[in-house]
Enzyme design. Structure first.
Site, PDB file in Angstrom:
ATOM      1  N   CYS A  30     -26.767  -1.855  -7.590  1.00 35.72           N
ATOM      2  CA  CYS A  30     -28.060  -2.096  -6.950  1.00 35.72           C
ATOM      3  C   CYS A  30     -27.847  -2.584  -5.517  1.00 35.72           C
ATOM      4  O   CYS A  30     -28.205  -3.705  -5.146  1.00 35.72           O
ATOM      5  CB  CYS A  30     -28.852  -3.119  -7.768  1.00 35.72           C
ATOM      6  SG  CYS A  30     -30.581  -3.204  -7.288  1.00 35.72           S
ATOM      7  N   GLU A  31     -27.199  -1.738  -4.716  1.00 33.69           N
ATOM      8  CA  GLU A  31     -26.891  -2.010  -3.307  1.00 33.69           C
ATOM      9  C   GLU A  31     -26.919  -0.694  -2.546  1.00 33.69           C
ATOM     10  O   GLU A  31     -26.275   0.274  -2.955  1.00 33.69           O
ATOM     11  CB  GLU A  31     -25.488  -2.617  -3.156  1.00 33.69           C
ATOM     12  CG  GLU A  31     -25.320  -3.998  -3.725  1.00 33.69           C
ATOM     13  CD  GLU A  31     -25.882  -5.082  -2.824  1.00 33.69           C
ATOM     14  OE1 GLU A  31     -26.146  -4.791  -1.643  1.00 33.69           O
ATOM     15  OE2 GLU A  31     -26.054  -6.211  -3.312  1.00 33.69           O
TER      16      GLU A  31
ATOM     17  N   TYR B  41      -5.467  -2.187  -3.411  1.00 36.03           N
ATOM     18  CA  TYR B  41      -6.650  -2.981  -3.066  1.00 36.03           C
ATOM     19  C   TYR B  41      -7.934  -2.485  -3.704  1.00 36.03           C
ATOM     20  O   TYR B  41      -9.011  -2.864  -3.276  1.00 36.03           O
ATOM     21  CB  TYR B  41      -6.810  -3.064  -1.544  1.00 36.03           C
ATOM     22  CG  TYR B  41      -5.586  -3.616  -0.859  1.00 36.03           C
ATOM     23  CD1 TYR B  41      -5.264  -4.964  -0.968  1.00 36.03           C
ATOM     24  CD2 TYR B  41      -4.739  -2.788  -0.150  1.00 36.03           C
ATOM     25  CE1 TYR B  41      -4.123  -5.470  -0.369  1.00 36.03           C
ATOM     26  CE2 TYR B  41      -3.588  -3.283   0.449  1.00 36.03           C
ATOM     27  CZ  TYR B  41      -3.296  -4.628   0.329  1.00 36.03           C
ATOM     28  OH  TYR B  41      -2.154  -5.128   0.912  1.00 36.03           O
TER      29      TYR B  41
ATOM     30  N   ARG C  29       0.824  -1.213   0.000  1.00 38.65           N
ATOM     31  CA  ARG C  29       0.000   0.000   0.000  1.00 38.65           C
ATOM     32  C   ARG C  29       0.863   1.270   0.000  1.00 38.65           C
ATOM     33  O   ARG C  29       0.575   2.239  -0.717  1.00 38.65           O
ATOM     34  CB  ARG C  29      -0.889  -0.026   1.241  1.00 38.65           C
ATOM     35  CG  ARG C  29      -1.856   1.124   1.357  1.00 38.65           C
ATOM     36  CD  ARG C  29      -2.381   1.271   2.790  1.00 38.65           C
ATOM     37  NE  ARG C  29      -2.720   0.017   3.407  1.00 38.65           N
ATOM     38  CZ  ARG C  29      -3.958  -0.474   3.514  1.00 38.65           C
ATOM     39  NH1 ARG C  29      -4.967   0.223   3.030  1.00 38.65           N
ATOM     40  NH2 ARG C  29      -4.179  -1.618   4.116  1.00 38.65           N
TER      41      ARG C  29
END
Length: 467
Positions: free
Chosen positions: A391-392, A421, A315
């Protein structure tokens, strides 16, 4: 302007809603005189017109520079205490053949944790001797392929893996270098850490079982024991967690020395970055200096030589180099009840991507920032929630930030620090194709991972073959 009562306590109303925080954006990101977001000489509108949106935009020079600077910091600080340091880029953060070449050219090794990641690194032309293989459930095929390729080290994660790796090494006529992953009982996240006696997780072996496992490893002529390995967490600020973990590991390291050489100690990665202006990660130079001091001091107390040390940042190398560029499709004001009994307006700004290109917000409650990318604005800041198109209801990219109140459909917005990530966790949910990854350097942009089309998605649908 007063902050919204819906805003989290850490989020401040920006004095300039167009400003780009240097801690969050890559080194070559800026605003043009006309207000457009620029990276390495190209504007966000140019990139959107050429590559579409969503698109991951990587500041190549920034990524290369972070890789080189990280290696230099650890090598310098451990040379100062009479040892040396090896840095592995943690490929799980984001890996493609171009990024593998960048980090290898910067002098880093690469840590892979699957057959697929191994295949990418090898396809990039990286010497297998500079690779390490991780994983709590490596298949026999993955182990065999890694050993056959000449991989530099395999991280043993369970007792069952020891004879598997030994058998593969014997089969290929090799003496395979291995590390043993152990759990130090130290859990670290951002600026906090917790030290416990036992850990409840799938990775590694309890520290008290290390001697037994090492004895088993040393019993195989085809294995060469390098040392202990530990990973204490992710997005870590400060060195306290590493200090506690190193002390526990070095005590066991000392006890293993009478049975044979233990040339190395691998302290893992997890170094944090800034996702918002409220984040204050420890600079890499300072972190390397502190960890080297800690390791040297503990070795002196134990009266042992400072071993070669290895680290595995991912990262911290690739995360800040990248932003994701979106186009706004709709905006919607929603009246929300406050804890004080009143109400306030939250503006939902929906973009043409979402949890399929950045799952971290939904998975981990991760915080991100967002800025207008196609223009600047003199409008007052308004608290927004950047939503995706899936659709959430949990399809959120940025939970809370401020954008100019005149943000509107058609605007380009950019979310920084998406190098780690995001592409790696990307999916085809709702049959969205994964976006392309574009590298920009010195005014030149090129695709390093092609985006997926609907034709790509349908090409895997065997029902079409049946018809």
């Amino acid at each position: 302007m007063a902050s919204s009562p819906l805003a989290p306590s850490w989020l401040r109303v920006p004095e300039d809603v167009n400003a780009l925080s240097a801690s969050v954006w890559s080194a070559n990101a800026s605003r043009s005189t006309t207000g457009e977001l620029m990276v390495a000489g190209l504007s966000a509108p140019e990139l959107a017109a050429r590559f579409g949106t969503p698109v991951y935009v990587v500041d190549e020079a920034d990524a290369r520079g972070r890789a080189a600077d990280t290696l230099a910091a650890f090598q310098r600080e451990f040379a100062a205490v009479g040892s040396s340091a090896t840095v592995y880029y943690a490929g799980k953060a984001f890996l493609c053949t171009e990024v593998a070449r960048w980090v290898a050219e910067a002098g880093l090794n690469i840590d892979v944790c699957s057959g697929g990641e191994l295949a990418v690194a090898l396809a990039a032309g990286v010497d297998a001797a500079r690779l390490g293989l991780h994983g709590n459930n490596k298949s026999l095929a993955e182990i065999d392929r890694a050993v056959a390729a000449g991989i530099g080290a395999i991280v043993i994660d369970s007792l069952q893996e020891i004879p598997r790796v030994a058998a593969a090494a014997t089969r290929h006529g090799r003496r395979q270098g291995v590390r043993l992953r152990v759990n130090s009982g130290v859990h670290a996240h951002t600026h906090e850490f917790l030290a416990t006696a036992h850990e409840d997780q799938k990775f590694g072996l309890p520290l008290e079982h290390a001697a037994e496992a090492v004895a088993t490893i040393r019993g195989f002529d085809s294995l060469d024991f390098y040392g202990l390995h530990c990973h204490i967490g992710s997005q870590i600020f400060g060195s306290d967690g590493f200090a506690e973990s190193a002390a526990r590991l070095l005590a066991v390291h000392r006890d293993l020395l009478p049975g044979g050489p233990v040339p190395e100690l691998n302290l893992g990665g997890g170094f944090g970055i800034a996702y918002t202006s409220a984040d204050d990660p420890t600079p890499m130079d300072e972190l390397a200096r502190e960890i080297a001091r800690i390791v040297a001091s503990e070795c002196a107390r134990l009266d042992i030589a400072v071993p070669r040390v290895a680290f595995e940042p991912g990262r911290a190398v690739i995360g800040p180099s990248t932003f994701t560029l979106y186009e706004v499709g709709t905006t919607k004001d929603v009246e929300v009840q406050t804890d004080a009994g009143g109400s306030a307006v939250r503006r939902y700004v929906s973009v043409d991507g979402g949890m399929s290109d950045n799952a971290r917000t939904a998975l981990y409650g991760a915080d991100y920032s967002v800025r207008l990318a196609g223009r600047s604005s003199d409008a007052e800041p308004a608290l927004i929630r950047l939503a995706g198109k899936h659709c959430e209801s949990g399809d959120i990219v940025v939970t809370d930030d401020y954008l100019p109140a005149d943000v509107a459909p058609g605007d380009l917005v950019a979310v920084p620090a998406t190098g780690a990530y995001c592409w790696s966790l990307a999916s085809n949910y709702n049959y969205l194709g994964r976006p392309p990854v574009v590298a920009v350097r010195d005014g030149v942009a090129r695709v390093i991972v092609r985006g997926e089309t609907e034709s790509d998605l349908l090409a895997r649908d065997a029902g079409l073959d049946a018809r």
